[in-house]
Enzyme design. Structure first.
Site: not given
Length: 329
Positions: A84, A111, A142, A165, A199, A203
């Site tokens: 999540d 994704n 990371k 992106s 949005y 990106k």
């Protein structure tokens, strides 16, 4: 988009490789088709998503479509990883659990994304769309880096991080700086199409993060051997029809919608992502592709001025590290 890339002949050998694709739980989505191509090529792929029921149903569909297990020479494996991205703490926890589960990680495809949503902040004071699309993937990636670095030390290894992106990033207003949380928490409420712009802003941040990540991995080589060999890319997968099937009378709208798309169907639409994850050309020339932005034609391209700023890349890395340190991840 001309099918100059063929996943049946233009991928590296994926047998024995372990891959994570986030947000691949919808059978009509880009992530799902990406998983299908990678599993078909022999990889062991984890679908990392929040919706467990939908993910498991998608996995069963994949197994049936690919006839997994019916032939020893057939495709790879597909598994579920509950993730999540709404909370960076969960992203870290799941990544740590994965480190205990697997002894290698060859490819990570970030994704999953929140698309058009109302402007809201989390309890940590950060925009929800920024947390889902940037902060949590940052933490997830990371935390997985030590395992990817270990995998990259193997002879003939091919370890990659692919960040999805969008061409929409080119429609974002000029970003002056990324030094404080308010620079991330842009609501764009005074602009038309505010949801789209929020949005697109994330990106842009993803490309900037990819640029910063490339530089960061090189600086870690003395303390985390192998990590400098991890290839990082941000890509534009193009305009893909992943939505008309949910409209009323989809049979009527689908032919019209697909005239505006960059691929005839989702499986072909996944080609840029699959190329970035496992294309032979990248294996043959990793230095050319690391830290770059790939367009829908799978070519190294220039993103927007915002996205190619070294100054913003350095600022974003410092800012996100500060935010994640403050919340304990």
């Amino acid at each position: 988009m001309a099918p100059r890339f063929n996943p049946k002949s233009d991928l590296v050998d994926l047998k024995g490789q372990v891959i994570i694709v986030t947000g691949a739980n919808r059978p009509w989505g880009l992530g799902y088709s990406t998983v299908k191509h990678l599993v078909s090529a022999g990889a062991k792929v984890y679908i990392a998503a929040r919706n467990e029921q939908q993910s498991l149903e998608s996995i069963e569909k994949l197994k049936a479509d690919l006839r997994l297990g019916e032939d020893e020479r057939s495709a790879g494996e597909v598994h579920f990883l509950k993730l999540d991205l709404a909370d960076p703490r969960n992203a870290k926890k799941v990544a740590e659990e994965f480190l205990m589960k697997e002894s290698r990680l060859d490819v990570l495809v970030n994704n999953a994304a929140m698309v058009f949503a109302p402007y809201e902040k989390t309890n940590d004071g950060i925009s929800k769309i920024v947390v889902t699309n940037l902060i949590s993937p940052f933490v997830f990636t990371k935390t997985l880096l030590p395992l990817m670095a270990k995998t990259a030390q193997e002879k003939g290894s091919d370890v990659r991080i692919v960040n999805i992106s969008s061409l929409s990033h080119k429609f974002v207003p000029n970003i002056k700086e990324l030094k404080k949380p308010e620079d991330l928490n842009q609501d764009f409420r005074r602009r038309p199409l505010a949801k789209f712009t929020r949005y697109a802003h994330t990106k842009t941040l993803i490309i900037i993060w990819t640029r910063a990540l490339h530089q960061h991995l090189k600086s870690l080589s003395s303390t985390m051997p192998g990590v400098e060999r991890v290839v990082t890319m941000a890509i534009d997968p193009g305009n893909i029809d992943t939505f008309s099937n949910r409209w009323p009378l989809p049979w009527l709208w689908r032919p019209l919608v697909r005239l505006l798309m960059s691929a005839p169907n989702v499986d072909v639409g996944a080609y840029p992502t699959v190329f970035a994850a496992a294309g032979k050309k990248i294996h043959e020339d990793p230095e050319r592709y690391s830290g770059v932005y790939l367009d829908v034609k799978m070519k190294v391209a220039n993103p927007s001025r915002n996205a190619r700023s070294d100054k913003l890349a350095e600022e974003l890395w410092t800012l996100v590290e500060g935010i994640t340190n403050d919340i304990g991840v």
